[in-house]
Design an enzyme around this catalytic site. Structure first.
Site, mmCIF file in Angstrom:
data_model
loop_
_atom_site.group_PDB
_atom_site.id
_atom_site.type_symbol
_atom_site.label_atom_id
_atom_site.label_comp_id
_atom_site.label_asym_id
_atom_site.label_seq_id
_atom_site.Cartn_x
_atom_site.Cartn_y
_atom_site.Cartn_z
ATOM 1 C CB CYS A 131 -0.931 -0.014 1.215
ATOM 2 S SG CYS A 131 -1.916 1.482 1.361
ATOM 3 C CB CYS A 134 -0.601 2.491 4.040
ATOM 4 S SG CYS A 134 -2.110 1.920 3.284
ATOM 5 C CG ASP A 135 3.200 0.966 4.404
ATOM 6 O OD1 ASP A 135 2.730 1.431 5.465
ATOM 7 O OD2 ASP A 135 2.998 -0.199 4.025
#
Ligand code: NAP
Length: 303
Positions: A131, A134-135
């Site tokens: 992701c 997200c990261d």
């Protein structure tokens, strides 16, 4: 309490089903494992949902959730571990609780596919991610690679190109599933390098990912790239483990059901990415949710 409609999964399919069920004055419970809004909340920009020229996935997902809440949706967080049909009602169990309903709509979506390479599991969270939104921030100013040629991979590259020093896009063919306009935009980014007709063969690193070895599938040439991070965006698999012994699954593990969303079990419907179908989009997920709710309402009125 015996609910009219119990929905498993609070993504766009589940929330659309909830909205339609509630507007027909049915009692609706939605059980969600993680986050209401589903997969779209990871999408930075949604530009193909009619009515919104551009909206963040988080905002769109949140407004679907708010709309269902205002109509009276009941919600529970937890992972459903079992669905049973006894006489004319369904029993749905999570780790801690048991719920009863006359109909069930399965809208459990899908999860990201893994490369299935040696070392992949060990390096999750240590350089490997599924992701980018997200990261991605963990790799600010670093060097990263993205694998895949679909919309997710191209969007991930666009996002990472604004954060990272260098982004490699590795795709196993030389044409893309992603929208042409997105690919064109990516090609204008100076810090993005394409490795087409190429697959990742090896992941190197002990405590964290250090290098990846890629191979060109046409000339077999191998290249080693030093990377801080690797984002895998090679598609998704349906979340059907829960129902594998209950309903008919297709060979790709999606639930066998046509556009009517009816499964082989009376009163059990399936909506969104988890259903066997050709096109998986936000619009097709909400369409499925609508149909599943209408089918459930029809079932309630005739049984
Ligand atoms: P996808 O469209 O299925 O694309 C997966 C990509 O990964 C394909 O390019 C595929 O290559 C490649 N691939 C699959 N298995 C592989 C493997 N083992 N090794 C290397 N490469 C592999 O998946 P997605 O990008 O996650 O998108 C899923 C759905 O969501 C799609 O319908 C997409 O349009 C939609 N989506 C829409 C948006 C948006 O509209 N904003 C954003 C994200 C996703 P091949 O092409 O060679 O098969």
């Amino acid at each position: 309490m015996l609910y009219d409609i119990l929905i498993i999964g609070g993504g766009p399919a589940g929330l659309a089903a909830a909205i339609y069920g509630l507007r027909a004055n049915k009692s609706v419970l939605v059980i969600e494992k993680q986050n209401f809004g589903g997969q779209i909340i990871e999408s930075k920009n949604v530009v193909n949902y009619p009515g919104f020229k551009e909206i963040s996935g988080m905002e769109l997902g949140s407004s679907m959730y708010e709309q269902a809440k205002e109509l009276g949706m009941e919600e529970k967080y937890g992972e459903v571990l079992e669905i049973k049909k006894e006489a004319s009602k369904f029993i749905v169990k999570t780790k801690k609780e048991e719920f009863y309903s006359q109909t069930v709509i399965l809208a459990t979506g899908s999860k990201t596919k893994m490369l299935d390479l040696e070392n992949e599991r060990n390096l999750i969270g240590k350089g490997i991610s599924y992701c980018a939104t997200c990261d991605g921030a963990f790799f600010k100013d670093g060097v990263v690679a993205v694998i895949g040629g679909g919309n997710t991979a191209i969007e991930d590259c666009l996002y990472l190109a604004n954060l990272c020093q260098k982004v490699y896009l590795i795709h196993r063919r030389d044409t893309f599933r992603a929208e042409a306009k997105k690919v064109e935009l990516l090609k204008t980014k100076k810090n993005v390098e394409f490795y087409l007709d190429s697959v990742v063969e090896k992941l190197i690193g002990k405590d964290s990912l250090e290098e990846i070895v890629i191979q060109n599938v046409k000339n077999n040439k191998k290249t080693t790239l030093k990377v801080d991070g690797l984002f895998v965006a090679i598609g998704r698999v349906a979340n059907t483990t829960l129902v594998e012994n209950l309903i008919n699954l297709a060979s790709d593990r999606t639930v066998e059901a046509d556009d009517s969303t009816k499964t082989n079990i009376e009163g059990l419907f399936v909506a969104g990415d988890v259903r066997q179908k050709k096109i998986r989009q936000l619009t097709t997920a909400t369409a499925d949710g609508t149909i599943a709710a209408m089918m459930a309402i029809n079932f309630l009125e005739n049984n």
